[in-house]
Every structure is written in structure tokens, then in C-alpha cells.
Design a protein around this motif. Structure first.
Motif, PDB file in Angstrom:
ATOM      1  N   VAL A   1       4.337 -14.354  -1.394  1.00 16.63           N
ATOM      2  CA  VAL A   1       3.833 -13.608  -0.250  1.00 16.63           C
ATOM      3  C   VAL A   1       2.632 -12.779  -0.683  1.00 16.63           C
ATOM      4  CG1 VAL A   1       4.345 -11.820   1.447  1.00 16.63           C
ATOM      5  CG2 VAL A   1       6.100 -13.489   0.836  1.00 16.63           C
ATOM      6  N   GLN A   2       1.558 -12.903   0.049  1.00 14.55           N
ATOM      7  CA  GLN A   2       0.381 -12.065  -0.201  1.00 14.55           C
ATOM      8  C   GLN A   2       0.231 -11.095   0.962  1.00 14.55           C
ATOM      9  OE1 GLN A   2      -2.763 -14.997  -0.835  1.00 14.55           O
ATOM     10  NE2 GLN A   2      -2.655 -14.584  -3.022  1.00 14.55           N
ATOM     11  N   LEU A   3      -0.061  -9.843   0.629  1.00 15.27           N
ATOM     12  CA  LEU A   3      -0.128  -8.788   1.636  1.00 15.27           C
ATOM     13  C   LEU A   3      -1.522  -8.172   1.661  1.00 15.27           C
ATOM     14  CD1 LEU A   3       3.244  -7.012   0.751  1.00 15.27           C
ATOM     15  CD2 LEU A   3       2.850  -8.748   2.509  1.00 15.27           C
ATOM     16  N   GLN A   4      -2.014  -7.913   2.868  1.00 16.19           N
ATOM     17  CA  GLN A   4      -3.339  -7.323   3.045  1.00 16.19           C
ATOM     18  C   GLN A   4      -3.210  -6.140   3.991  1.00 16.19           C
ATOM     19  OE1 GLN A   4      -6.317  -8.474   1.613  1.00 16.19           O
ATOM     20  NE2 GLN A   4      -7.382  -6.723   2.512  1.00 16.19           N
ATOM     21  N   ALA A   5      -3.390  -4.944   3.437  1.00 13.84           N
ATOM     22  CA  ALA A   5      -3.303  -3.732   4.252  1.00 13.84           C
ATOM     23  C   ALA A   5      -4.673  -3.351   4.796  1.00 13.84           C
ATOM     24  CB  ALA A   5      -2.729  -2.592   3.428  1.00 13.84           C
ATOM     25  N   SER A   6      -4.677  -2.791   5.990  1.00 11.05           N
ATOM     26  CA  SER A   6      -5.923  -2.348   6.607  1.00 11.05           C
ATOM     27  C   SER A   6      -5.629  -1.226   7.594  1.00 11.05           C
ATOM     28  CB  SER A   6      -6.610  -3.513   7.324  1.00 11.05           C
ATOM     29  OG  SER A   6      -5.774  -4.014   8.363  1.00 11.05           O
ATOM     30  N   GLY A   7      -6.696  -0.604   8.089  1.00  9.65           N
ATOM     31  CA  GLY A   7      -6.547   0.398   9.131  1.00  9.65           C
ATOM     32  C   GLY A   7      -6.713   1.836   8.676  1.00  9.65           C
ATOM     33  N   GLY A   8      -6.901   2.045   7.376  1.00  9.05           N
ATOM     34  CA  GLY A   8      -7.096   3.395   6.898  1.00  9.05           C
ATOM     35  C   GLY A   8      -8.444   3.956   7.328  1.00  9.05           C
ATOM     36  N   GLY A   9      -8.628   5.236   7.075  1.00  8.05           N
ATOM     37  CA  GLY A   9      -9.885   5.864   7.426  1.00  8.05           C
ATOM     38  C   GLY A   9      -9.805   7.367   7.326  1.00  8.05           C
ATOM     39  N   LEU A  10     -10.825   8.012   7.871  1.00 11.88           N
ATOM     40  CA  LEU A  10     -10.918   9.475   7.882  1.00 11.88           C
ATOM     41  C   LEU A  10     -10.593   9.970   9.285  1.00 11.88           C
ATOM     42  CD1 LEU A  10     -11.773  12.201   6.636  1.00 11.88           C
ATOM     43  CD2 LEU A  10     -14.130  11.625   7.307  1.00 11.88           C
ATOM     44  N   GLY A 107      10.629   0.279  -6.889  1.00 14.29           N
ATOM     45  CA  GLY A 107      10.980  -0.691  -7.919  1.00 14.29           C
ATOM     46  C   GLY A 107      11.722  -1.902  -7.397  1.00 14.29           C
ATOM     47  N   ARG A 108      12.194  -1.844  -6.172  1.00 10.40           N
ATOM     48  CA  ARG A 108      12.958  -2.947  -5.595  1.00 10.40           C
ATOM     49  C   ARG A 108      12.088  -3.878  -4.757  1.00 10.40           C
ATOM     50  NH1 ARG A 108      18.874  -0.403  -3.920  1.00 10.40           N
ATOM     51  NH2 ARG A 108      19.387   0.389  -5.995  1.00 10.40           N
ATOM     52  N   TYR A 109      10.809  -3.599  -4.682  1.00  3.53           N
ATOM     53  CA  TYR A 109       9.917  -4.449  -3.907  1.00  3.53           C
ATOM     54  C   TYR A 109       9.222  -5.448  -4.822  1.00  3.53           C
ATOM     55  CZ  TYR A 109      10.792  -1.738   0.243  1.00  3.53           C
ATOM     56  OH  TYR A 109      11.410  -1.142   1.324  1.00  3.53           O
ATOM     57  N   ASP A 110       9.070  -6.664  -4.308  1.00  2.00           N
ATOM     58  CA  ASP A 110       8.561  -7.767  -5.115  1.00  2.00           C
ATOM     59  C   ASP A 110       7.060  -7.998  -4.948  1.00  2.00           C
ATOM     60  OD1 ASP A 110      11.526  -9.158  -3.891  1.00  2.00           O
ATOM     61  OD2 ASP A 110      11.257  -8.524  -5.979  1.00  2.00           O
ATOM     62  N   TYR A 111       6.539  -7.683  -3.778  1.00  2.00           N
ATOM     63  CA  TYR A 111       5.142  -7.986  -3.471  1.00  2.00           C
ATOM     64  C   TYR A 111       4.472  -6.736  -2.907  1.00  2.00           C
ATOM     65  CZ  TYR A 111       7.068 -12.680  -3.775  1.00  2.00           C
ATOM     66  OH  TYR A 111       7.704 -13.812  -4.199  1.00  2.00           O
ATOM     67  N   TRP A 112       3.195  -6.564  -3.284  1.00  5.92           N
ATOM     68  CA  TRP A 112       2.451  -5.380  -2.872  1.00  5.92           C
ATOM     69  C   TRP A 112       1.078  -5.757  -2.344  1.00  5.92           C
ATOM     70  CZ3 TRP A 112       4.322  -0.384  -2.992  1.00  5.92           C
ATOM     71  CH2 TRP A 112       5.568  -0.216  -3.605  1.00  5.92           C
ATOM     72  N   GLY A 113       0.639  -5.000  -1.335  1.00  2.38           N
ATOM     73  CA  GLY A 113      -0.727  -5.116  -0.860  1.00  2.38           C
ATOM     74  C   GLY A 113      -1.652  -4.266  -1.713  1.00  2.38           C
ATOM     75  N   GLN A 114      -2.933  -4.306  -1.412  1.00  7.97           N
ATOM     76  CA  GLN A 114      -3.927  -3.654  -2.246  1.00  7.97           C
ATOM     77  C   GLN A 114      -4.108  -2.179  -1.939  1.00  7.97           C
ATOM     78  OE1 GLN A 114      -4.570  -4.987   0.559  1.00  7.97           O
ATOM     79  NE2 GLN A 114      -6.331  -3.977   1.474  1.00  7.97           N
TER      80      GLN A 114
END
Length: 122
Positions: A1-10, A107-114
Motif C-alpha cells: 500500500v502506498q499512501l499520499q497525504a495532502s491538504g496541509g497549509g497555513l 509502531g503497529r502501522y505498516d505503511y506510512w505516507g510522506q
């Protein structure tokens, strides 16, 4: 699984943002999903989690009542709606996936977004 996070900002204090985390693969609905955050000089901390169906959610006390986690399995996406933002919410936000029930432990999560940066000004 590949994860892509978005939506951040000021955003100013009291404002809102919605983060999204898009997942690749056809088995997204079998994963529980979590959001974590890490502020400068601090350890990564749990924010919210949701089970595979979206029927159960779990929040850190610091965001309870202000943040809402949800998911759309048809779109392979998990969301974090953040309202009433505070300067202490400033951090890099990460989404994560794991098989099985949701967890507050990174520690129990296998996949991480950037990660996506959220900055709340006072």
C-alpha cells in the motif's frame, strides 16, 4: 500500500483544514487507518484512527470534538477534518495503514505516507 497525504497549509487559529490520504492498491478497505503528527522537537503522536469499515473511530484527547476522521473506501481515501485549529496543532501530519483493528500506537502501522505540513498562526 502506498499512501499520499495532502491538504496541509497555513491557517489562522480557529480555522479549518481537511487533510486527505489517498491509497494505492485494491485492498484499501481491509486496512485500518490512522493519522499521526509530529511537531518540531517532539515525538510523533497519535491523532485519530478509523477501522476498515469506518464504523469505529478513536481520537486523542487533545483533538476530540474538533477533528473528525472518515474514509471513503470507494475512493481509497481517508480524511481528517480539522476544525477550531489551535497553534499547538502545528505539525507535520502523517497517515498510516495497518491490517487488523485500529491502534493508537505508531509502531503497529505498516505503511506510512510522506506527511503534510499544517501550520496554525495565532
Amino acid at each position: 500500500v502506498q499512501l499520499q497525504a495532502s491538504g496541509g497549509g497555513l491557517v489562522q487559529a480557529g480555522g479549518s483544514l481537511r487533510l486527505s490520504c489517498a491509497a494505492s492498491g485494491r485492498t484499501f478497505s481491509s486496512y485500518s487507518m490512522g493519522w499521526f503528527r509530529q511537531a518540531p522537537g517532539k515525538e510523533r503522536e497519535f491523532v485519530a484512527a478509523i477501522n476498515w469499515s469506518g464504523g469505529s473511530t478513536y481520537y486523542a484527547d487533545s483533538v476530540k470534538g474538533r477533528f473528525t476522521i472518515s474514509r471513503d473506501n470507494a475512493k481509497n481515501t481517508v480524511y481528517l477534518q480539522m476544525n477550531s485549529l489551535k497553534p499547538e496543532d502545528t505539525a507535520v501530519y502523517y497517515c498510516a495503514a495497518r491490517r487488523g483493528t485500529y491502534s493508537y500506537s505508531d509502531g503497529r502501522y505498516d505503511y506510512w505516507g510522506q506527511g503534510t505540513q499544517v501550520t496554525v498562526s495565532s
